[in-house]
Scaffold this motif. Structure first.
Motif, PDB file in Angstrom:
ATOM      1  N   UNK A   1       3.038  22.365 -17.168  1.00 13.79           N
ATOM      2  CA  UNK A   1       3.007  23.797 -16.911  1.00 13.79           C
ATOM      3  C   UNK A   1       3.493  24.586 -18.110  1.00 13.79           C
ATOM      4  N   UNK A   2       3.009  25.794 -18.190  1.00 13.65           N
ATOM      5  CA  UNK A   2       3.415  26.718 -19.257  1.00 13.65           C
ATOM      6  C   UNK A   2       4.841  27.198 -19.031  1.00 13.65           C
ATOM      7  N   UNK A   3       5.438  27.702 -20.098  1.00  9.96           N
ATOM      8  CA  UNK A   3       6.802  28.225 -20.000  1.00  9.96           C
ATOM      9  C   UNK A   3       6.840  29.580 -19.317  1.00  9.96           C
ATOM     10  N   UNK A   4       5.675  30.251 -19.182  1.00 10.85           N
ATOM     11  CA  UNK A   4       5.622  31.521 -18.458  1.00 10.85           C
ATOM     12  C   UNK A   4       4.229  31.698 -17.870  1.00 10.85           C
TER      13      UNK A   4
ATOM     14  N   UNK B   1       7.395  30.972  -9.842  1.00 13.21           N
ATOM     15  CA  UNK B   1       7.358  29.908  -8.829  1.00 13.21           C
ATOM     16  C   UNK B   1       6.077  29.984  -8.003  1.00 13.21           C
ATOM     17  N   UNK B   2       5.682  31.199  -7.624  1.00  9.75           N
ATOM     18  CA  UNK B   2       4.439  31.354  -6.863  1.00  9.75           C
ATOM     19  C   UNK B   2       3.248  30.859  -7.669  1.00  9.75           C
ATOM     20  N   UNK B   3       3.225  31.192  -8.951  1.00  9.53           N
ATOM     21  CA  UNK B   3       2.137  30.715  -9.812  1.00  9.53           C
ATOM     22  C   UNK B   3       2.165  29.191  -9.915  1.00  9.53           C
ATOM     23  N   UNK B   4       3.343  28.634 -10.145  1.00 12.63           N
ATOM     24  CA  UNK B   4       3.495  27.184 -10.315  1.00 12.63           C
ATOM     25  C   UNK B   4       3.017  26.427  -9.084  1.00 12.63           C
ATOM     26  N   UNK B   5       3.415  26.891  -7.917  1.00 14.99           N
ATOM     27  CA  UNK B   5       3.027  26.190  -6.695  1.00 14.99           C
ATOM     28  C   UNK B   5       1.523  26.241  -6.471  1.00 14.99           C
ATOM     29  N   UNK B   6       0.904  27.384  -6.824  1.00 16.01           N
ATOM     30  CA  UNK B   6      -0.548  27.502  -6.635  1.00 16.01           C
ATOM     31  C   UNK B   6      -1.310  26.611  -7.606  1.00 16.01           C
TER      32      UNK B   6
ATOM     33  N   UNK C   1      -6.460  30.211  -8.836  1.00 16.25           N
ATOM     34  CA  UNK C   1      -5.503  30.199  -7.723  1.00 16.25           C
ATOM     35  C   UNK C   1      -4.125  30.641  -8.200  1.00 16.25           C
ATOM     36  N   UNK C   2      -3.744  30.176  -9.371  1.00 16.20           N
ATOM     37  CA  UNK C   2      -2.449  30.569  -9.921  1.00 16.20           C
ATOM     38  C   UNK C   2      -2.374  32.053 -10.212  1.00 16.20           C
ATOM     39  N   UNK C   3      -3.436  32.599 -10.777  1.00 17.82           N
ATOM     40  CA  UNK C   3      -3.441  34.020 -11.105  1.00 17.82           C
ATOM     41  C   UNK C   3      -3.351  34.870  -9.842  1.00 17.82           C
ATOM     42  N   UNK C   4      -4.096  34.493  -8.827  1.00 18.74           N
ATOM     43  CA  UNK C   4      -4.050  35.252  -7.570  1.00 18.74           C
ATOM     44  C   UNK C   4      -2.681  35.162  -6.908  1.00 18.74           C
ATOM     45  N   UNK C   5      -2.048  34.007  -6.991  1.00  6.52           N
ATOM     46  CA  UNK C   5      -0.720  33.846  -6.411  1.00  6.52           C
ATOM     47  C   UNK C   5       0.307  34.702  -7.150  1.00  6.52           C
ATOM     48  N   UNK C   6       0.200  34.750  -8.466  1.00  4.35           N
ATOM     49  CA  UNK C   6       1.117  35.580  -9.244  1.00  4.35           C
ATOM     50  C   UNK C   6       0.931  37.053  -8.916  1.00  4.35           C
TER      51      UNK C   6
END
Length: 375
Positions: A298-301, A278-283, A258-263
């Motif tokens: 969460x990761x730093x990037x 932010x998009x990745x973090x929220x997903x 989900x995070x990868x798709x959001x990014x």
């Protein structure tokens, strides 16, 4: 150089020297300096023993050689004194990995009347947007990355006779061997990083790779690698499971994907690196707090700019343009990113791909399936 009023630019990183001059070799472990004057021929300060390589690859450069044991300081002084006018302006690439402080000081002392300006960021930004020819190289690298990943996972699943260790068990070394063999056999060069192959129990040891350890049923296996074509890279990573999935694997995979798709959806021209993060973090955190009441760390990037790379890195040096919460960098068409989605709860799971920023979004260049995989 003209716009910034620079009389000379001095390049110190392998990526910059290659980008501007085309020198592709593994001799960059020794100090190399490409001096480009506003007017006149460029000069390369490099080891004397590299002369045959320079003649073959960059015969149009003047070569100022230094002998082993003597060091480059004298040659640097001679070259700069010949091209920097009194009171001139020198742009210096202060590459942390390839410009020792002692040589930084010697460059400044070689032109005492000149002013020295750090142009590291300017040079990185010039390389950030890829030309059609560079994108073609990256596409070829992505094809090799996919083939190497397929070979590695086939070995991990026992699909290759050479994937078995001497004791009959499957080792991470044999998995890595299949990946490396495929990368070379398919026409790739030595990448900036060796493939990173390790069990998920050691996932947080981010830059360690195979050790001869036997892989066991029920554990996860992390594989990260990149094909390399004309020094351009296209990394990808996958987390797979041997025999069965442990508890929490499905949740971790779903969150990472989900995070990868959001990014990917957020990565478009004009977006900031922070907005993509932010998009990745929220997903990734959409599932809310874990059963312990804590959100997953969460990761730093969630990725970084990728392109030209020489050992010991495929990210183009120590100064990495990352997709971070504190970055104001603006995404531009023609950039290529290694997008990473890395979760640690309920367990460690990583999925990543190389993508190209297009006029209206991004295109995935690596094509390895992202399904939850049990070998």
């Amino acid at each position: 150089m003209h716009r910034r009023g620079l009389d000379v630019v001095a390049l110190t990183s392998p990526e910059s020297v290659y980008y501007y001059a085309g020198l592709d070799h593994l001799g960059y472990f020794a100090f190399t300096l490409l001096v480009i004057p506003h007017d006149g021929a460029p000069v390369l300060v490099a080891r004397a023993m590299e002369r045959p390589t320079l003649r073959a690859q960059v015969p149009w450069l003047r070569h100022r050689a230094f002998l082993d044991g003597a060091g480059p300081a004298r040659e640097i002084a001679v070259v700069l004194a010949g091209v920097v006018p009194r009171g001139g302006r020198v742009g210096l690439e202060r590459s942390g990995m390839f410009l020792p402080p002692v040589l930084d000081a010697q460059i400044a002392s070689a032109v005492p009347s000149a002013t020295v300006h750090d142009v590291t960021t300017m040079l990185r930004d010039r390389r950030a947007v890829k030309s059609p020819a560079e994108i073609a190289c990256t596409r070829q690298a992505a094809r090799i990355s996919d083939l190497a990943m397929a070979a590695a996972l086939a070995a991990a699943g026992g699909g290759s006779a050479t994937g078995r260790g001497n004791g009959g068990g499957l080792t991470d070394t044999k998995v890595a061997a299949q990946a490396v063999h495929t990368m070379i056999a398919e026409g790739g060069q030595t990448p900036g990083f060796a493939p990173l192959v390790r069990p998920t129990a050691a996932l947080d040891q981010e830059h360690v790779t195979w050790s001869g350890r036997e892989l066991r049923p029920g554990e996860g296996l992390f594989v990260e690698l990149s094909g390399c074509v004309q020094r351009y890279h296209a990394p990808l990573s996958r987390t797979v499971y041997l025999g069965r999935t442990p508890p929490g694997a499905k949740r971790a995979h779903a969150a990472a994907l989900a995070g990868l798709r959001a990014a990917e959806a957020a990565l478009c021209p004009g977006a900031t690196a922070a907005a993509v993060y932010t998009a990745w973090q929220e997903a990734v955190t959409a599932g809310g707090p874990s059963r312990t009441g804590r959100r997953p760390p969460l990761r730093h990037h969630c990725g970084y700019l990728v392109g030209i790379g020489f050992p010991p890195s495929w990210v183009g040096g120590g100064d990495v343009l990352g997709l971070r919460a504190d970055s104001r960098a603006v995404v531009r068409e023609g950039m290529t990113f290694h997008l990473m989605s890395w979760t640690t709860r309920p367990l460690g799971h990583v999925v990543s791909d190389t993508v190209l920023v297009t006029a209206d979004g991004c295109e995935r260049l690596t094509a390895t399936p992202r399904d939850l995989t049990v070998l």
